[in-house]
Design a protein around this motif. Sequence first.
Motif, PDB file in Angstrom:
ATOM      1  N   CYS A  98      10.990   3.895   1.602  1.00  0.00           N
ATOM      2  CA  CYS A  98       9.888   4.698   2.119  1.00  0.00           C
ATOM      3  C   CYS A  98       8.881   4.961   1.005  1.00  0.00           C
ATOM      4  O   CYS A  98       9.164   4.770  -0.179  1.00  0.00           O
ATOM      5  N   VAL A  99       7.714   5.410   1.421  1.00  0.00           N
ATOM      6  CA  VAL A  99       6.640   5.760   0.494  1.00  0.00           C
ATOM      7  C   VAL A  99       5.651   6.649   1.232  1.00  0.00           C
ATOM      8  O   VAL A  99       5.558   6.602   2.465  1.00  0.00           O
ATOM      9  N   ALA A 100       4.928   7.465   0.477  1.00  0.00           N
ATOM     10  CA  ALA A 100       3.918   8.326   1.079  1.00  0.00           C
ATOM     11  C   ALA A 100       2.649   8.300   0.228  1.00  0.00           C
ATOM     12  O   ALA A 100       2.693   8.016  -0.972  1.00  0.00           O
ATOM     13  N   LEU A 101       1.549   8.602   0.873  1.00  0.00           N
ATOM     14  CA  LEU A 101       0.248   8.716   0.217  1.00  0.00           C
ATOM     15  C   LEU A 101      -0.323  10.079   0.572  1.00  0.00           C
ATOM     16  O   LEU A 101      -0.485  10.406   1.753  1.00  0.00           O
ATOM     17  N   LYS A 102      -0.592  10.862  -0.460  1.00  0.00           N
ATOM     18  CA  LYS A 102      -1.150  12.201  -0.282  1.00  0.00           C
ATOM     19  C   LYS A 102      -2.619  12.178  -0.701  1.00  0.00           C
ATOM     20  O   LYS A 102      -2.948  11.722  -1.794  1.00  0.00           O
TER      21      LYS A 102
END
Length: 156
Positions: A63-67
């Motif tokens: 998984c990965v996220a971009l804030k």
Amino acid sequence: MTTLSIDLGDLRDPRVTRLLEDHLADMFATSPAESVHALDVSGLAVPEVTFWTIAEGDELVGCVALKQLDETHGELKSMRTDAAARGRGLGARLLEHVLAEATRRGYRRLSLETGSQEFFRPARTLYAKYGFVDCDPFGDYRPDPNSVFMTLALDD
């Protein structure tokens, strides 16, 4: 050969919960509590964060996220590859996905915080390979000997 897919992640999915719990467990096992900046499900479930998973068939393997920090600056968050799937280039695929999305959004900079311990060396090496360089703390971060701050100018 099973196809890899990167899709928006469902934070209610128990497979996602397991990935995030494993991620947080590793962070707390390698860094002092005050130096752990990983997000839990509630931290990812906010409007300024977009969360993706990478799957191999039906199996979630990362998984990965971009804030969004502001209109031109994003932060890479929650980059995780399942321990059993490491060493297969999945981290690079996730990073490339976030870089493409950050560019599509018009961000001029993408930054991240990671650990300074040996455990985090593969992540720091991957980020450096993609052009990230060390930088001062950004956003709400403060100097911390357990943290490494890195950034990449996207408008070069």
